[in-house]
Enzyme design. Structure first.
Site, short mmCIF file in Angstrom:
data_model
loop_
_atom_site.label_atom_id
_atom_site.label_comp_id
_atom_site.label_asym_id
_atom_site.label_seq_id
_atom_site.Cartn_x
_atom_site.Cartn_y
_atom_site.Cartn_z
N ASP A 1 40.01 86.75 2.57
CA ASP A 1 38.76 87.34 3.07
C ASP A 1 37.72 87.42 1.96
O ASP A 1 38.04 87.37 0.77
CB ASP A 1 39.00 88.73 3.65
N GLU B 1 41.85 91.95 1.90
CA GLU B 1 41.99 92.63 0.60
C GLU B 1 40.74 93.43 0.28
O GLU B 1 40.80 94.53 -0.25
CB GLU B 1 42.23 91.60 -0.50
ZN LIG Z 1 39.24 89.50 -4.95
#
Ligand SMILES: [Zn+2]
Length: 418
Positions: free
Chosen positions: A86, A181
């Protein structure tokens, strides 16, 4: 030995991945938070299978798992390389149009689609190490997504090198690509049993040569102020305004210390990230960061002292303070396995770089993985100015990262008992 000049497709891979929009969304309850992250996951799994990594697959939560089987008879710990798919919700990742500044000669880099966006050499000191390199940037209208697609491209390229060069000996290598993340949920649905790794490395660091074994420890704090509401025409001596109490609390926060904008290095901070509410009830959200537990507690105590001090002028108002642990400094775990860092340092050296040990003013998937039982230092990916339209990465740094990953796989094999 590793062929000194293996052919690199890392930049081409990188350019292929960054045009896929994978922005995560903190307000979404699903996993992955945005379905579009799976578009990249599907591509990575299929590219891995094409290389011959037979078990590569994308699971229902948007995680990609893959195994490069061992080609040695030694008992080598299973090593995992991990990056996140992401990109940050802070800056758009839609219609990324990368450009390459070939053979950088120094100076500022103007981004073609927005004259206000200039990567200034004075503000990006890391550029001085990039003379002669090919630098990938955006056109100035989006982020680039080198955080962390540089890491993904590097792991993918290293996988290809290992598969095409059976003379390079290594134990079982696991690959893990995670979603979400950037919104702190990168390992929420990871299946560590299925992964079956003994040690992992996130490939999500900044400058070439860096190895990080330390992250912030992090808490989230919510303060809910309960004020006293009355009709404003009849409020004299009665009303206690929750918004004003909250504003007074924010105003009393330290001005010259303890904030992201006044700290660096090993200093922590206390940082308001949200305020919402009305006369009767207002909620303040904070994040607290420090490298030590004691530092966190100190900052939380300071915040509570401020709240108490403000609210004593409002005798009928109350507050509630909730502290939630977010993640912890992974150093405590990694220090029990110093070889994981020592081998990475050796790998960086073999890639022809000067190893630099650093600490992360933030968290990585690795901080949580470490506490879940998978020690996980972070090695450089070459990404710079991430979460912004000025983000950049160089071809040469990505190639060094590929070499570091390959060397690291072989060093674990060399050091294993026969
Ligand atoms: Zn990163």
């Amino acid at each position: 030995m590793i062929p000194p000049l293996f052919k690199h497709g890392v930049t081409e891979r990188f350019l292929r991945y960054v045009v896929i929009d994978t922005q995560s969304d903190p307000d979404s309850p699903s996993c992955p938070s945005t379905d579009k992250q799976k578009n990249l996951g599907r591509l990575l799994a299929s590219e891995l299978r094409e290389m011959g990594v037979a078990d590569a697959h994308l699971d229902e939560y948007g995680y990609v798992y893959a195994t490069i089987p061992a080609n040695t008879s030694k008992q080598v710990p299973v090593i995992c390389f991990c990056s996140h798919m992401d990109t940050s919700p802070d800056c758009t990742g839609k219609n990324v149009r990368p450009q390459i500044v070939k053979n950088y000669r120094g100076g500022d880099i103007a981004l073609p689609a927005d004259p206000s966006q200039v990567i200034r050499a004075a503000e990006h000191p890391a550029l001085k190490d990039q003379i002669g390199h090919d630098i990938v940037t955006t056109d100035g209208t989006t982020l680039l997504g080198a955080d962390n697609k540089a890491g993904i491209a590097e792991i993918m390229d290293a996988a290809q090198v290992l598969i095409e060069n059976p003379q390079i000996r290594h134990g079982t290598i696991k690959i893990l690509f995670t979603p979400d993340e950037e919104i702190g949920r990168g390992v929420d649905k990871v299946d560590l049993k299925k992964l079956g790794a003994d040690f992992a490395y996130t490939v999500d660091g900044e400058s070439a040569g860096q190895i990080e074994d330390e992250t912030f420890s992090a808490d989230g704090v919510t303060i809910t102020i309960q004020g006293v509401s009355t009709h404003p025409g009849f409020a004299k001596g009665k009303m206690e305004h929750a918004i004003k109490i909250a504003a007074a609390i924010v105003d009393r926060l330290p001005k010259d210390t303890c904030s992201p904008e006044t700290t660096e290095g090993k200093e922590g901070f206390l940082h308001p990230i949200g305020i919402s509410g009305a006369l009767e009830q207002t909620t303040l959200s904070f994040i607290v960061r420090d490298f030590t537990e004691a530092g966190l507690k100190e900052k939380e105590a300071l915040l509570e002292r401020i709240v108490k001090d403000v609210i004593k002028d409002y005798p009928r108002s109350t507050y509630r303070m909730e502290i939630k642990e977010q993640y912890r400094n992974m150093k405590a775990v990694i220090d029990r396995h110093p070889e994981s860092v020592d081998y990475a340092i050796e790998a960086i050296r073999r890639a022809g770089l000067r190893p630099v040990r650093a600490s992360i003013r933030g968290g990585t998937d690795g901080s949580r993985l470490s506490f879940m039982g998978l020690p996980c230092p972070n090695i450089f990916a070459g990404e710079h100015a991430f979460h912004s339209r000025l983000e950049w990465v160089s071809r040469q740094d990505m190639e060094k990262a590929v070499q570091t990953i390959v060397h690291l796989a072989t060093i674990w094999e060399e050091r294993a008992a026969p």
